[in-house]
Design a protein around this motif. Structure first.
Motif, PDB file in Angstrom:
ATOM      1  N   GLN A 178     -21.643  44.317  18.980  1.00 57.22           N
ATOM      2  CA  GLN A 178     -21.195  43.601  20.173  1.00 57.22           C
ATOM      3  C   GLN A 178     -21.499  42.103  20.057  1.00 57.22           C
ATOM      4  O   GLN A 178     -22.619  41.721  19.715  1.00 57.22           O
ATOM      5  N   LEU A 179     -20.495  41.300  20.341  1.00 57.03           N
ATOM      6  CA  LEU A 179     -20.634  39.845  20.289  1.00 57.03           C
ATOM      7  C   LEU A 179     -20.883  39.279  21.682  1.00 57.03           C
ATOM      8  O   LEU A 179     -20.200  39.665  22.637  1.00 57.03           O
ATOM      9  N   TYR A 238     -22.528  27.281  25.091  1.00 60.53           N
ATOM     10  CA  TYR A 238     -21.529  26.257  24.787  1.00 60.53           C
ATOM     11  C   TYR A 238     -22.294  24.944  24.870  1.00 60.53           C
ATOM     12  O   TYR A 238     -22.739  24.557  25.947  1.00 60.53           O
ATOM     13  N   ALA A 282      -9.198  27.085  25.135  1.00 58.70           N
ATOM     14  CA  ALA A 282      -9.668  26.626  23.830  1.00 58.70           C
ATOM     15  C   ALA A 282     -11.181  26.417  23.768  1.00 58.70           C
ATOM     16  O   ALA A 282     -11.659  25.331  23.445  1.00 58.70           O
ATOM     17  N   TRP A 283     -11.930  27.435  24.070  1.00 64.56           N
ATOM     18  CA  TRP A 283     -13.369  27.481  23.840  1.00 64.56           C
ATOM     19  C   TRP A 283     -14.189  26.512  24.675  1.00 64.56           C
ATOM     20  O   TRP A 283     -15.295  26.132  24.274  1.00 64.56           O
ATOM     21  N   GLN A 284     -13.681  26.094  25.788  1.00 63.82           N
ATOM     22  CA  GLN A 284     -14.419  25.134  26.596  1.00 63.82           C
ATOM     23  C   GLN A 284     -15.464  25.790  27.484  1.00 63.82           C
ATOM     24  O   GLN A 284     -16.305  25.130  28.045  1.00 63.82           O
ATOM     25  N   GLU A 285     -15.382  27.092  27.609  1.00 68.38           N
ATOM     26  CA  GLU A 285     -16.371  27.794  28.409  1.00 68.38           C
ATOM     27  C   GLU A 285     -16.763  29.088  27.709  1.00 68.38           C
ATOM     28  O   GLU A 285     -16.205  29.439  26.673  1.00 68.38           O
ATOM     29  N   THR A 286     -17.699  29.789  28.322  1.00 67.69           N
ATOM     30  CA  THR A 286     -18.216  31.018  27.725  1.00 67.69           C
ATOM     31  C   THR A 286     -17.101  32.020  27.491  1.00 67.69           C
ATOM     32  O   THR A 286     -16.271  32.266  28.373  1.00 67.69           O
ATOM     33  N   GLN A 287     -17.101  32.605  26.303  1.00 65.38           N
ATOM     34  CA  GLN A 287     -16.150  33.658  25.980  1.00 65.38           C
ATOM     35  C   GLN A 287     -16.816  35.016  26.173  1.00 65.38           C
ATOM     36  O   GLN A 287     -17.998  35.181  25.891  1.00 65.38           O
ATOM     37  N   GLU A 294     -16.008  23.110  16.698  1.00 68.60           N
ATOM     38  CA  GLU A 294     -14.635  22.611  16.708  1.00 68.60           C
ATOM     39  C   GLU A 294     -14.713  21.128  16.371  1.00 68.60           C
ATOM     40  O   GLU A 294     -15.321  20.353  17.112  1.00 68.60           O
ATOM     41  N   ILE A 334      -2.936  28.580  19.948  1.00 62.26           N
ATOM     42  CA  ILE A 334      -3.534  28.455  18.630  1.00 62.26           C
ATOM     43  C   ILE A 334      -3.043  29.600  17.750  1.00 62.26           C
ATOM     44  O   ILE A 334      -3.075  30.755  18.138  1.00 62.26           O
ATOM     45  N   LEU A 357     -11.783  26.604  15.743  1.00 58.67           N
ATOM     46  CA  LEU A 357     -13.211  26.907  15.876  1.00 58.67           C
ATOM     47  C   LEU A 357     -13.636  27.522  14.555  1.00 58.67           C
ATOM     48  O   LEU A 357     -13.149  28.584  14.175  1.00 58.67           O
ATOM     49  N   ASN A 359     -17.134  20.457  20.210  1.00 58.15           N
ATOM     50  CA  ASN A 359     -17.440  21.783  20.723  1.00 58.15           C
ATOM     51  C   ASN A 359     -18.389  22.461  19.741  1.00 58.15           C
ATOM     52  O   ASN A 359     -18.149  22.424  18.524  1.00 58.15           O
ATOM     53  N   GLN A 364     -20.771  26.185  19.682  1.00 59.76           N
ATOM     54  CA  GLN A 364     -21.178  27.388  20.399  1.00 59.76           C
ATOM     55  C   GLN A 364     -22.095  28.225  19.528  1.00 59.76           C
ATOM     56  O   GLN A 364     -21.980  28.223  18.301  1.00 59.76           O
ATOM     57  N   ILE A 396     -11.073  32.805  13.843  1.00 61.02           N
ATOM     58  CA  ILE A 396     -10.120  32.860  14.935  1.00 61.02           C
ATOM     59  C   ILE A 396      -8.730  33.112  14.363  1.00 61.02           C
ATOM     60  O   ILE A 396      -8.370  32.591  13.307  1.00 61.02           O
ATOM     61  N   ASN A 452     -21.483  35.448  23.596  1.00 55.03           N
ATOM     62  CA  ASN A 452     -21.458  33.995  23.525  1.00 55.03           C
ATOM     63  C   ASN A 452     -22.713  33.490  24.248  1.00 55.03           C
ATOM     64  O   ASN A 452     -22.820  33.644  25.461  1.00 55.03           O
ATOM     65  N   PHE A 488     -16.578  29.033  12.088  1.00 55.98           N
ATOM     66  CA  PHE A 488     -17.866  29.715  12.161  1.00 55.98           C
ATOM     67  C   PHE A 488     -18.695  29.487  10.910  1.00 55.98           C
ATOM     68  O   PHE A 488     -18.163  29.370   9.795  1.00 55.98           O
ATOM     69  N   PHE A 523     -16.433  38.987  24.984  1.00 55.96           N
ATOM     70  CA  PHE A 523     -15.815  39.736  23.907  1.00 55.96           C
ATOM     71  C   PHE A 523     -15.628  41.204  24.250  1.00 55.96           C
ATOM     72  O   PHE A 523     -16.446  41.811  24.954  1.00 55.96           O
ATOM     73  N   PHE A 559     -23.467  32.270  19.103  1.00 53.80           N
ATOM     74  CA  PHE A 559     -23.134  33.661  19.412  1.00 53.80           C
ATOM     75  C   PHE A 559     -24.212  34.570  18.843  1.00 53.80           C
ATOM     76  O   PHE A 559     -24.842  34.256  17.834  1.00 53.80           O
TER      77      PHE A 559
END
Lengths: 114, 109
Positions: free
Chosen positions: B42-43, B48, A98-103, B90, A56, B97, B31, B33, A45, B45, B99, A105, B35
């Motif tokens: 292509q990424l 969570y 801050a990453w609390q839900e689906t991102q 996290e 951030i 975050l 946290n 996640q 990140i 997610n 990886f 891309f 991926f």
């Protein structure tokens, strides 16, 4: 419709140049991110913005300056490009902070510095 | 900082097989996640999942936060499952975050 788009998809440039990468999301999300993926596929990140506010900033050289003109856009400007900046840069967005839900891309911008 | 280790680093399967990918982490997290990065880069997610179990189609994930690991299950694998699977956490003590290095999965027809 593309949810998260980035331009350009490919960028080849010389050391020392300044370049920008643009990111737009049409999902109505509040939070946007920039990630860097190096040649070994390691993801890191770089920045996160929530409603145009920087939340951030991960020890990224100050040659990198993100700018968020509105919550749908997060651009990345890079000054004085170096060989080590060569990587794939991904933009992402999420509804919450801050990453609390689906991102979600973007497709990535492949930057090659010669 | 927190350490994230994924195993195995590489996995080759025949279509239809099941698999389990593991993510170990060195500190308590709030946290986690998963991926998937497809062969075209292509990424996506996937989950969570800071604790408990979630399922989405043929994929499911379980995180046992007290024992500091998470598992990603892929059932009846398909060639489209190929790619790299990343775990990211996290730490409770921080806001970054972090990886893991990923598991490279190849599903052969």
């Amino acid at each position: 419709d593309t949810a998260v788009s980035q331009t350009p998809k490919y960028l080849v440039t010389q050391m020392g140049n300044d370049k920008s990468i643009k990111c737009e999301q049409n999902l109505g999300h509040d939070t946007m991110y920039w990630y860097k993926q190096d040649s070994k596929k390691f993801l890191k990140i770089m920045f996160s913005y929530n409603n145009k506010e920087l939340i951030i900033n991960e020890t990224v050289p100050n040659r990198f300056s993100p700018k968020s003109p509105d919550k749908a856009h997060l651009n990345l400007h890079i000054n004085s490009l170096e060989l080590g900046d060569s990587a794939v840069y991904f933009c992402a967005s999420s509804q919450a902070g801050a990453w609390q839900e689906t991102q979600y891309f973007g497709p990535g911008t492949r930057l090659l510095v010669l | 900082g927190i350490q994230v280790e994924q195993s195995p680093p590489d996995l080759i399967l025949q279509e239809g097989a099941n698999s389990t990918l593991r993510c170990n982490f060195s500190d308590s997290v709030n946290n986690l996640q998963w991926f998937h990065q497809n062969p075209w880069g292509q990424l996506i997610n996937l989950f969570y999942i800071p604790s408990g179990t979630k399922q989405n189609g043929r994929l499911s994930a379980t995180t046992v936060a007290t024992e500091r690991y998470s598992l990603l299950y892929i059932s009846s694998s398909q060639t489209t499952d190929s790619g790299v699977y990343f775990c990211a956490v996290e730490a409770t003590s921080g806001s970054r975050l972090t990886f893991g290095e990923g598991t490279q999965l190849t599903v052969n027809p």
